[in-house]
Design a protein around this motif. Structure first.
Motif, mmCIF file in Angstrom:
data_model
loop_
_atom_site.group_PDB
_atom_site.id
_atom_site.type_symbol
_atom_site.label_atom_id
_atom_site.label_comp_id
_atom_site.label_asym_id
_atom_site.label_seq_id
_atom_site.Cartn_x
_atom_site.Cartn_y
_atom_site.Cartn_z
ATOM 1 N N LEU A 69 0.830 -1.208 0.000
ATOM 2 C CA LEU A 69 0.000 0.000 0.000
ATOM 3 C C LEU A 69 0.865 1.259 0.000
ATOM 4 C CD1 LEU A 69 -2.782 -1.023 2.571
ATOM 5 C CD2 LEU A 69 -3.038 -0.783 0.089
ATOM 6 N N ALA A 70 1.954 1.225 0.784
ATOM 7 C CA ALA A 70 2.839 2.387 0.832
ATOM 8 C C ALA A 70 3.542 2.596 -0.500
ATOM 9 C CB ALA A 70 3.858 2.219 1.953
ATOM 10 N N ASP A 71 3.979 1.517 -1.153
ATOM 11 C CA ASP A 71 4.622 1.638 -2.453
ATOM 12 C C ASP A 71 3.650 2.157 -3.510
ATOM 13 O OD1 ASP A 71 7.206 0.851 -1.781
ATOM 14 O OD2 ASP A 71 6.778 -1.280 -2.058
ATOM 15 N N ARG A 72 2.385 1.809 -3.339
ATOM 16 C CA ARG A 72 1.386 2.204 -4.348
ATOM 17 C C ARG A 72 0.785 3.579 -4.067
ATOM 18 N NH1 ARG A 72 -1.321 4.044 -7.477
ATOM 19 N NH2 ARG A 72 -2.898 3.144 -8.871
ATOM 20 N N TYR A 73 0.424 3.846 -2.801
ATOM 21 C CA TYR A 73 -0.311 5.064 -2.480
ATOM 22 C C TYR A 73 0.468 6.060 -1.620
ATOM 23 C CZ TYR A 73 -4.231 2.245 -4.114
ATOM 24 O OH TYR A 73 -5.061 1.464 -4.869
ATOM 25 N N GLY A 74 1.636 5.678 -1.146
ATOM 26 C CA GLY A 74 2.430 6.577 -0.324
ATOM 27 C C GLY A 74 2.377 6.201 1.148
ATOM 28 N N ALA A 75 3.488 6.451 1.832
ATOM 29 C CA ALA A 75 3.604 6.070 3.241
ATOM 30 C C ALA A 75 2.707 6.914 4.140
ATOM 31 C CB ALA A 75 5.064 6.200 3.684
ATOM 32 N N LYS A 76 2.412 8.140 3.736
ATOM 33 C CA LYS A 76 1.650 9.043 4.592
ATOM 34 C C LYS A 76 0.295 8.462 4.981
ATOM 35 C CE LYS A 76 1.690 13.436 3.675
ATOM 36 N NZ LYS A 76 1.436 14.765 3.038
ATOM 37 N N ARG A 77 -0.434 7.954 4.033
ATOM 38 C CA ARG A 77 -1.766 7.413 4.313
ATOM 39 C C ARG A 77 -1.691 6.188 5.215
ATOM 40 N NH1 ARG A 77 -4.474 7.673 -1.778
ATOM 41 N NH2 ARG A 77 -4.356 9.946 -2.031
ATOM 42 N N VAL A 78 -0.680 5.367 4.981
ATOM 43 C CA VAL A 78 -0.527 4.153 5.783
ATOM 44 C C VAL A 78 -0.192 4.513 7.232
ATOM 45 C CG1 VAL A 78 0.837 2.051 6.078
ATOM 46 C CG2 VAL A 78 0.184 2.796 3.785
ATOM 47 N N MET A 79 0.704 5.470 7.427
ATOM 48 C CA MET A 79 1.085 5.875 8.779
ATOM 49 C C MET A 79 -0.077 6.534 9.520
ATOM 50 S SD MET A 79 5.047 7.185 8.366
ATOM 51 C CE MET A 79 4.618 8.451 7.149
ATOM 52 N N LEU A 80 -0.890 7.295 8.806
ATOM 53 C CA LEU A 80 -2.064 7.918 9.423
ATOM 54 C C LEU A 80 -3.016 6.849 9.967
ATOM 55 C CD1 LEU A 80 -3.929 10.998 8.048
ATOM 56 C CD2 LEU A 80 -5.218 9.083 8.972
ATOM 57 N N LEU A 81 -3.271 5.821 9.165
ATOM 58 C CA LEU A 81 -4.102 4.707 9.627
ATOM 59 C C LEU A 81 -3.484 4.051 10.857
ATOM 60 C CD1 LEU A 81 -6.379 2.599 9.291
ATOM 61 C CD2 LEU A 81 -4.878 1.372 7.708
ATOM 62 N N GLY A 82 -2.166 3.907 10.846
ATOM 63 C CA GLY A 82 -1.490 3.288 11.971
ATOM 64 C C GLY A 82 -1.645 4.076 13.253
ATOM 65 N N GLY A 83 -1.599 5.404 13.177
ATOM 66 C CA GLY A 83 -1.770 6.225 14.369
ATOM 67 C C GLY A 83 -3.134 6.036 15.008
ATOM 68 N N VAL A 84 -4.156 5.942 14.185
ATOM 69 C CA VAL A 84 -5.512 5.716 14.696
ATOM 70 C C VAL A 84 -5.614 4.339 15.350
ATOM 71 C CG1 VAL A 84 -7.939 5.475 14.049
ATOM 72 C CG2 VAL A 84 -6.539 7.280 13.012
ATOM 73 N N CYS A 85 -5.079 3.320 14.693
ATOM 74 C CA CYS A 85 -5.146 1.959 15.237
ATOM 75 C C CYS A 85 -4.362 1.836 16.535
ATOM 76 C CB CYS A 85 -4.611 0.961 14.212
ATOM 77 S SG CYS A 85 -5.686 0.677 12.795
ATOM 78 N N TYR A 86 -3.235 2.533 16.634
ATOM 79 C CA TYR A 86 -2.421 2.470 17.847
ATOM 80 C C TYR A 86 -3.211 3.014 19.046
ATOM 81 C CZ TYR A 86 2.398 1.309 19.156
ATOM 82 O OH TYR A 86 3.520 0.674 19.627
#
Length: 403
Positions: A69-86
């Protein structure tokens, strides 16, 4: 570094580094909750250990997919999701009333969060943004932030647990980890861009990696790293308490690990651009075998524990920029986040077994001796498989369009 008009290189490194600061700092604090939570809730150590082991396994299993997902759409979106899940996972952990709820929150949600905000995503993004010798230094700097997070958050978590109780401490941690969300907006969208001009497909990149013996040697060696670090981070405080030492000794030891690791991670990233990364990896595993064996054979005391922590800290997370660097060196950086995700999966399978077996074998035998022995043996194994890695850059085979 690839051009970016929006943010300076140091601003990018600080934002990426603070995301690792929170992710890794909290990750290494979970061992502090083992004794208070199991004693208050009447759980076995295996129950708590399984939840944290599941966290590591979920992190590993999801890493290749979050990498894609990060390679396709960028790390920013993936990290944002991670912050919410954390944040949600830590909140759920604070209100868990049974093993299933603990596994769902501490295991599933936080495992996904760490996959989105940990080394795989952050190192992949930084590796794409920086080039040449600057890449190794940048990875070392960002990795040092993760070590600093461990150093700061361990004593802070212990203080919160002691003064407010473990539930309130987890709620506070949830608020802190939610800061990952605004930090993602300080990273660069260019992390999603492909730094190479090769038109290779992801499928071809995976097939090329899976046919490479060095890729599998690196992956097997990383299994040992995960087993050792997760076992020590989760069970060392309890191990020392069982030996009659103050809880402060365990916290101090893990803080020393973190402090030494700030220096060690930076140096490994720096020297990884100067000398062979695979030889540095082999040297790290050799030093771990010596340190682990020596520590187990001598009587446990504050002094021996602090010396052990300092030695282990210097080589604690140095394997991460080196392993990521080997992948990029061999296969390039177009799909580095995805390829490293598969290597990291092995690390997390090892982490799962290190945490889980620590609890299970303790419940069976009343001590951790068998797990220490396994950790020593795995160091020797990792040393053996790291040395013959063929780390020469391979020719990238681009996808051939059908006529």
């Amino acid at each position: 570094m690839h051009a970016t008009k929006k943010r300076s290189p140091w601003m990018l490194l600080i934002c990426f580094g603070m995301i690792l600061f929170l992710c890794i700092g909290q990750r290494h604090s979970f061992g502090l909750y083992l004794r208070p939570m199991t004693m208050d809730m009447g759980w076995s150590r295996a129950t708590f250990s399984f939840a944290i082991a599941l966290q590591n396994l979920v992190w590993g299993i999801s890493q290749p997919f979050t990498g894609m997902l990060a390679d396709r759409y960028g790390a920013k979106r993936v990290m944002l999701l991670g912050g919410v899940c954390y944040a949600l996972g830590l909140f759920g952990m604070s209100v868990s009333s049974n093993g299933v709820a603990l596994a769902s929150s501490a295991g599933l949600l936080i495992g996904i969060a760490q996959s989105c905000t940990g080394f795989g995503i952050v190192y992949g993004a930084v590796g794409k943004l920086f080039t040449g010798e600057k890449r190794g230094t940048a990875l070392g700097v960002v990795g040092a932030f993760g070590s600093l997070g461990q150093f700061v958050m361990l004593p802070a978590s212990q203080s919160l647990i002691s003064h407010l109780g473990w539930a309130a401490a987890l709620l506070t941690a949830a608020g802190l980890c939610f800061l990952i969300v605004p930090l993602t907006f300080g990273t660069s969208a260019s992390a999603a861009k492909k730094p190479d001009t090769h038109e290779q497909s992801l499928g071809e990149a995976l097939r090329q990696a899976f046919r490479h013996k060095g890729f599998w040697f690196l992956t097997l060696g990383f299994f040992a790293c995960g087993f050792q670090l997760a076992f020590i981070a989760t069970h060392l405080p309890a191990y020392l308490a069982d030996k009659g030492l103050s809880p402060t000794v365990g916290v101090t030891a893990l803080a020393i690990v973190a402090l030494a690791n700030i220096v060690g991670t930076y140096l490994c990233g720096y020297f990884g651009e100067k000398v062979s990364k695979k030889y540095l990896l082999a040297a790290i595993y050799a030093l771990r075998a010596i340190a682990l064996a020596t520590y187990v054979m001598v009587p446990a005391s504050p002094m021996t524990t602090y010396i052990f922590a300092a030695v282990m800290g210097l080589i604690w997370l140095g394997t991460v920029p080196l392993s990521s660097g080997v992948v990029g060196q061999i296969f390039g950086y177009q799909y580095i986040t995805t390829l490293y995700g598969f290597v990291f999966l092995s690390h997390q399978i090892g982490s799962f077994l290190g945490v889980w077996l620590g609890g299970v074998l303790f419940d069976m035998t009343g001590n951790y001796l068998a797990v220490w022995a396994i950790a020593i043996g795995l160091s020797v194994f990792a040393l053996i498989v790291s040395y013959p890695i063929d780390d020469r850059s391979i020719q990238i085979r681009p996808q051939v369009a059908n006529a």
